[in-house]
Design a protein around this motif. Structure first.
Motif, PDB file in Angstrom:
ATOM      1  N   LYS A 252      64.044 -14.921  29.511  1.00  0.00           N
ATOM      2  CA  LYS A 252      65.170 -14.035  29.817  1.00  0.00           C
ATOM      3  C   LYS A 252      66.464 -14.554  29.208  1.00  0.00           C
ATOM      4  O   LYS A 252      67.300 -13.765  28.747  1.00  0.00           O
ATOM      5  CB  LYS A 252      65.301 -13.871  31.331  1.00  0.00           C
ATOM      6  CG  LYS A 252      64.155 -13.082  31.949  1.00  0.00           C
ATOM      7  CD  LYS A 252      64.221 -13.117  33.465  1.00  0.00           C
ATOM      8  CE  LYS A 252      62.995 -12.468  34.085  1.00  0.00           C
ATOM      9  NZ  LYS A 252      63.000 -12.594  35.572  1.00  0.00           N
ATOM     10  N   TYR A 253      66.637 -15.884  29.194  1.00  0.00           N
ATOM     11  CA  TYR A 253      67.876 -16.417  28.622  1.00  0.00           C
ATOM     12  C   TYR A 253      67.859 -16.319  27.101  1.00  0.00           C
ATOM     13  O   TYR A 253      68.880 -15.982  26.486  1.00  0.00           O
ATOM     14  CB  TYR A 253      68.082 -17.864  29.057  1.00  0.00           C
ATOM     15  CG  TYR A 253      69.513 -18.320  28.870  1.00  0.00           C
ATOM     16  CD1 TYR A 253      70.528 -17.818  29.686  1.00  0.00           C
ATOM     17  CD2 TYR A 253      69.861 -19.213  27.874  1.00  0.00           C
ATOM     18  CE1 TYR A 253      71.845 -18.206  29.510  1.00  0.00           C
ATOM     19  CE2 TYR A 253      71.177 -19.618  27.689  1.00  0.00           C
ATOM     20  CZ  TYR A 253      72.160 -19.103  28.509  1.00  0.00           C
ATOM     21  OH  TYR A 253      73.469 -19.487  28.330  1.00  0.00           O
ATOM     22  N   VAL A 254      66.698 -16.599  26.502  1.00  0.00           N
ATOM     23  CA  VAL A 254      66.598 -16.467  25.044  1.00  0.00           C
ATOM     24  C   VAL A 254      66.725 -15.007  24.622  1.00  0.00           C
ATOM     25  O   VAL A 254      67.221 -14.711  23.529  1.00  0.00           O
ATOM     26  CB  VAL A 254      65.276 -17.094  24.555  1.00  0.00           C
ATOM     27  CG1 VAL A 254      65.005 -16.761  23.090  1.00  0.00           C
ATOM     28  CG2 VAL A 254      65.310 -18.606  24.740  1.00  0.00           C
ATOM     29  N   ARG A 255      66.323 -14.090  25.480  1.00  0.00           N
ATOM     30  CA  ARG A 255      66.522 -12.667  25.188  1.00  0.00           C
ATOM     31  C   ARG A 255      68.007 -12.354  25.010  1.00  0.00           C
ATOM     32  O   ARG A 255      68.399 -11.608  24.115  1.00  0.00           O
ATOM     33  CB  ARG A 255      65.945 -11.813  26.319  1.00  0.00           C
ATOM     34  CG  ARG A 255      66.047 -10.313  26.086  1.00  0.00           C
ATOM     35  CD  ARG A 255      65.349  -9.562  27.202  1.00  0.00           C
ATOM     36  NE  ARG A 255      66.065  -9.622  28.464  1.00  0.00           N
ATOM     37  CZ  ARG A 255      65.489  -9.547  29.671  1.00  0.00           C
ATOM     38  NH1 ARG A 255      64.176  -9.449  29.781  1.00  0.00           N
ATOM     39  NH2 ARG A 255      66.220  -9.603  30.753  1.00  0.00           N
ATOM     40  N   ARG A 256      68.842 -12.960  25.843  1.00  0.00           N
ATOM     41  CA  ARG A 256      70.288 -12.714  25.769  1.00  0.00           C
ATOM     42  C   ARG A 256      70.983 -13.626  24.761  1.00  0.00           C
ATOM     43  O   ARG A 256      72.074 -13.310  24.289  1.00  0.00           O
ATOM     44  CB  ARG A 256      70.917 -12.908  27.153  1.00  0.00           C
ATOM     45  CG  ARG A 256      70.385 -11.959  28.216  1.00  0.00           C
ATOM     46  CD  ARG A 256      71.239 -11.990  29.473  1.00  0.00           C
ATOM     47  NE  ARG A 256      71.294 -13.315  30.064  1.00  0.00           N
ATOM     48  CZ  ARG A 256      70.415 -13.771  30.952  1.00  0.00           C
ATOM     49  NH1 ARG A 256      69.387 -13.020  31.316  1.00  0.00           N
ATOM     50  NH2 ARG A 256      70.545 -14.983  31.460  1.00  0.00           N
ATOM     51  N   HIS A 257      70.358 -14.754  24.444  1.00  0.00           N
ATOM     52  CA  HIS A 257      70.940 -15.736  23.516  1.00  0.00           C
ATOM     53  C   HIS A 257      69.855 -16.128  22.509  1.00  0.00           C
ATOM     54  O   HIS A 257      69.281 -17.209  22.583  1.00  0.00           O
ATOM     55  CB  HIS A 257      71.438 -16.959  24.295  1.00  0.00           C
ATOM     56  CG  HIS A 257      72.401 -16.619  25.395  1.00  0.00           C
ATOM     57  ND1 HIS A 257      73.762 -16.506  25.199  1.00  0.00           N
ATOM     58  CD2 HIS A 257      72.180 -16.332  26.701  1.00  0.00           C
ATOM     59  CE1 HIS A 257      74.335 -16.188  26.344  1.00  0.00           C
ATOM     60  NE2 HIS A 257      73.405 -16.067  27.272  1.00  0.00           N
ATOM     61  N   PRO A 258      69.572 -15.254  21.554  1.00  0.00           N
ATOM     62  CA  PRO A 258      68.384 -15.421  20.708  1.00  0.00           C
ATOM     63  C   PRO A 258      68.435 -16.633  19.787  1.00  0.00           C
ATOM     64  O   PRO A 258      69.506 -17.074  19.348  1.00  0.00           O
ATOM     65  CB  PRO A 258      68.359 -14.127  19.892  1.00  0.00           C
ATOM     66  CG  PRO A 258      69.241 -13.163  20.621  1.00  0.00           C
ATOM     67  CD  PRO A 258      70.287 -13.998  21.275  1.00  0.00           C
ATOM     68  N   LEU A 346      60.916 -10.379  26.112  1.00  0.00           N
ATOM     69  CA  LEU A 346      62.027 -10.462  25.156  1.00  0.00           C
ATOM     70  C   LEU A 346      62.565  -9.086  24.768  1.00  0.00           C
ATOM     71  O   LEU A 346      63.685  -8.975  24.249  1.00  0.00           O
ATOM     72  CB  LEU A 346      61.575 -11.219  23.904  1.00  0.00           C
ATOM     73  CG  LEU A 346      61.398 -12.726  24.098  1.00  0.00           C
ATOM     74  CD1 LEU A 346      60.688 -13.340  22.903  1.00  0.00           C
ATOM     75  CD2 LEU A 346      62.738 -13.400  24.323  1.00  0.00           C
ATOM     76  N   ARG A 347      61.783  -8.030  24.994  1.00  0.00           N
ATOM     77  CA  ARG A 347      62.251  -6.643  24.814  1.00  0.00           C
ATOM     78  C   ARG A 347      62.879  -6.383  23.446  1.00  0.00           C
ATOM     79  O   ARG A 347      63.949  -5.783  23.326  1.00  0.00           O
ATOM     80  CB  ARG A 347      63.261  -6.270  25.889  1.00  0.00           C
ATOM     81  CG  ARG A 347      62.709  -6.309  27.305  1.00  0.00           C
ATOM     82  CD  ARG A 347      63.779  -5.907  28.289  1.00  0.00           C
ATOM     83  NE  ARG A 347      63.366  -6.123  29.651  1.00  0.00           N
ATOM     84  CZ  ARG A 347      64.167  -6.033  30.705  1.00  0.00           C
ATOM     85  NH1 ARG A 347      65.456  -5.720  30.530  1.00  0.00           N
ATOM     86  NH2 ARG A 347      63.718  -6.246  31.917  1.00  0.00           N
ATOM     87  N   GLY A 348      62.230  -6.865  22.414  1.00  0.00           N
ATOM     88  CA  GLY A 348      62.725  -6.561  21.079  1.00  0.00           C
ATOM     89  C   GLY A 348      63.810  -7.470  20.574  1.00  0.00           C
ATOM     90  O   GLY A 348      64.350  -7.235  19.477  1.00  0.00           O
ATOM     91  N   ALA A 349      64.171  -8.513  21.319  1.00  0.00           N
ATOM     92  CA  ALA A 349      65.154  -9.480  20.815  1.00  0.00           C
ATOM     93  C   ALA A 349      64.620 -10.097  19.523  1.00  0.00           C
ATOM     94  O   ALA A 349      63.411 -10.275  19.362  1.00  0.00           O
ATOM     95  CB  ALA A 349      65.412 -10.559  21.857  1.00  0.00           C
ATOM     96  N   PRO A 350      65.497 -10.442  18.592  1.00  0.00           N
ATOM     97  CA  PRO A 350      65.046 -10.942  17.280  1.00  0.00           C
ATOM     98  C   PRO A 350      64.561 -12.384  17.360  1.00  0.00           C
ATOM     99  O   PRO A 350      65.153 -13.303  16.782  1.00  0.00           O
ATOM    100  CB  PRO A 350      66.297 -10.807  16.417  1.00  0.00           C
ATOM    101  CG  PRO A 350      67.431 -10.972  17.386  1.00  0.00           C
ATOM    102  CD  PRO A 350      66.965 -10.331  18.666  1.00  0.00           C
ATOM    103  N   VAL A 351      63.470 -12.590  18.077  1.00  0.00           N
ATOM    104  CA  VAL A 351      62.910 -13.924  18.288  1.00  0.00           C
ATOM    105  C   VAL A 351      61.423 -13.890  17.948  1.00  0.00           C
ATOM    106  O   VAL A 351      60.673 -13.103  18.540  1.00  0.00           O
ATOM    107  CB  VAL A 351      63.091 -14.383  19.754  1.00  0.00           C
ATOM    108  CG1 VAL A 351      62.516 -15.788  19.943  1.00  0.00           C
ATOM    109  CG2 VAL A 351      64.557 -14.329  20.174  1.00  0.00           C
ATOM    110  N   ALA A 352      60.981 -14.708  17.007  1.00  0.00           N
ATOM    111  CA  ALA A 352      59.553 -14.852  16.712  1.00  0.00           C
ATOM    112  C   ALA A 352      58.963 -15.854  17.700  1.00  0.00           C
ATOM    113  O   ALA A 352      59.581 -16.871  18.005  1.00  0.00           O
ATOM    114  CB  ALA A 352      59.354 -15.335  15.286  1.00  0.00           C
ATOM    115  N   VAL A 353      57.766 -15.540  18.190  1.00  0.00           N
ATOM    116  CA  VAL A 353      57.166 -16.350  19.254  1.00  0.00           C
ATOM    117  C   VAL A 353      55.766 -16.803  18.858  1.00  0.00           C
ATOM    118  O   VAL A 353      55.002 -16.032  18.261  1.00  0.00           O
ATOM    119  CB  VAL A 353      57.072 -15.547  20.571  1.00  0.00           C
ATOM    120  CG1 VAL A 353      56.441 -16.398  21.676  1.00  0.00           C
ATOM    121  CG2 VAL A 353      58.446 -15.053  21.003  1.00  0.00           C
ATOM    122  N   ASP A 354      55.466 -18.056  19.190  1.00  0.00           N
ATOM    123  CA  ASP A 354      54.082 -18.502  19.134  1.00  0.00           C
ATOM    124  C   ASP A 354      53.794 -19.309  20.391  1.00  0.00           C
ATOM    125  O   ASP A 354      54.701 -19.843  21.026  1.00  0.00           O
ATOM    126  CB  ASP A 354      53.772 -19.306  17.868  1.00  0.00           C
ATOM    127  CG  ASP A 354      54.448 -20.665  17.863  1.00  0.00           C
ATOM    128  OD1 ASP A 354      55.690 -20.704  17.935  1.00  0.00           O
ATOM    129  OD2 ASP A 354      53.739 -21.687  17.794  1.00  0.00           O
TER     130      ASP A 354
END
Length: 371
Positions: A252-258, A346-354
């Motif tokens: 949730k925090y990375v969603r707001r602070h990518p 992340l709801r579409g936040a510009p973050v690639a995840v593995d």
């Protein structure tokens, strides 16, 4: 006045546990007593302070020293029933007069850290006395000054006995707070077993990594998963987030602070909970769903007998071993499902995840790939 229905008051009533006071509240009490003694010659004992939400706790004084232009008071921190590493620590404040117009100046004494990295709510070089405790101390100094016709221009040096040693058990070294503890607390109250301090540390960790220019961070469930991530990607310590059980807090925090990339690494069983949609991975609040694992195994090629054995397995590790013996990549399937849950949060936040799943020894037993 009606009784509170939720929040901290409800939590305390439900648990029956005794609340305590933050290091910020202790420092404010010590400062209040020291400044009062500096102006009057007498130490108020106990000393009462007013917290941001109106509580007025009283603190006994453990140390009293008055020497001309300065006074020192020590207060022993009582964290109530919370397993706080600073419980029982002696928090001292030394108040020294300054020339008119100087304002209130804060210093870090022995056992209180200094900020050495950007990304925290304090500038580099500042003593690690957080904004709310500073404001509490300023407010109490102003009230005392008004009561006694003083200017309120003082230097406040906060110290914690053995604070540098205690700080090794905290996030401070990783966050670049060196030399001791932080003086913390937004309400002044420690709620027993509250998750808020850990979650706040996660947020500060993201802030510090971003401010240092790191675009790849890792949320890890413990020290073993941190070692795995370092071995896999060579990430520096500053880019490692001690996620613990709070996967949702990281996401949730990375969603707001990518950041450009987030790796989630942890034990197979814990990450199977994330794969099943749980954001709090603590054993008291979520359980390994072996029926869910059986369904994943079916998707990965398990026959009916193997799926039934997975559903009936004693532990997540046992399910993983059954599938490994049959050539079904349950670890990878869990990692992919956990990654997809993370992307959903992340709801579409510009973050690639593995996602990387490990066993207790740190061996990688599942990977998702980056998406």
């Amino acid at each position: 006045m009606s009784e509170a229905k939720g929040g901290r008051s409800a939590q305390l009533k439900h648990t029956g546990l005794r609340p305590g006071w933050t290091t910020g509240a202790c420092a404010t009490a010590a400062t209040t007593a020291a400044y009062t003694a500096l102006l009057t010659g007498d130490f108020p004992d106990p000393v009462s302070i007013t917290l941001p939400k109106g509580q007025t706790p009283a603190f006994a004084l453990a140390v009293e020293e008055l020497d001309g232009e300065r006074a020192t008071v020590g207060v022993v921190k009582d964290a109530g029933d919370d397993p706080d590493v600073t419980h029982g620590a002696l928090v001292r404040a030394t108040v020294r007069r300054l020339p008119p117009g100087s304002g209130v100046v804060f210093r870090a004494g022995p056992g209180v850290g200094t900020v050495t990295r950007p990304g925290l709510p304090l500038d580099v070089g500042e003593p690690a006395i957080n904004p709310m405790p500073r404001q509490m101390m300023r407010d109490h100094i102003a009230r005392i000054a008004a009561d006694h016709g003083a200017t309120g221009d003082v230097e406040v040096t906060v110290s914690v006995d053995h604070g540098e040693e205690i700080a090794r058990s905290t996030w401070n070294p990783r966050l670049g707070i060196l030399g001791g503890l932080s003086i913390l607390g937004t309400t002044g109250v420690v709620v027993p077993y509250s998750c808020s301090a850990w979650i706040d540390s996660i947020r500060r960790g993201v802030d510090v990594a971003r401010a240092a220019g790191h675009t790849h961070v890792a949320g890890c469930t413990g020290s073993t998963s941190e070692k795995t991530v370092v071995a896999e990607y060579g990430l520096p310590e500053i880019a490692l987030l001690d996620m613990g059980d709070f996967a949702g807090a990281v996401l949730k925090y990375v969603r707001r602070h990518p950041v450009d990339r987030l790796t989630v690494c942890g034990g197979f069983a814990k990450l199977s909970k994330l794969a099943a949609g749980h954001l709090d991975l603590h054993s008291a609040r979520s359980q390994v769903d072996k029926g869910f694992l059986a369904e994943l195994a079916r998707r990965g090629g398990a026959d009916t007998a193997l799926a039934a054995a997975v559903a009936d397995a004693n532990t997540g590790l046992a399910a993983l071993q059954l599938c490994a013996a049959a050539g079904v990549p349950l670890g990878d399937l869990v990692a992919v499902a956990a990654r997809d849950q993370a992307l959903s949060v992340l709801r579409g936040a510009p973050v690639a995840v593995d996602v990387i799943c490990i066993d207790r020894a740190g061996a990688v037993v599942g990977r998702s790939g980056v998406h």
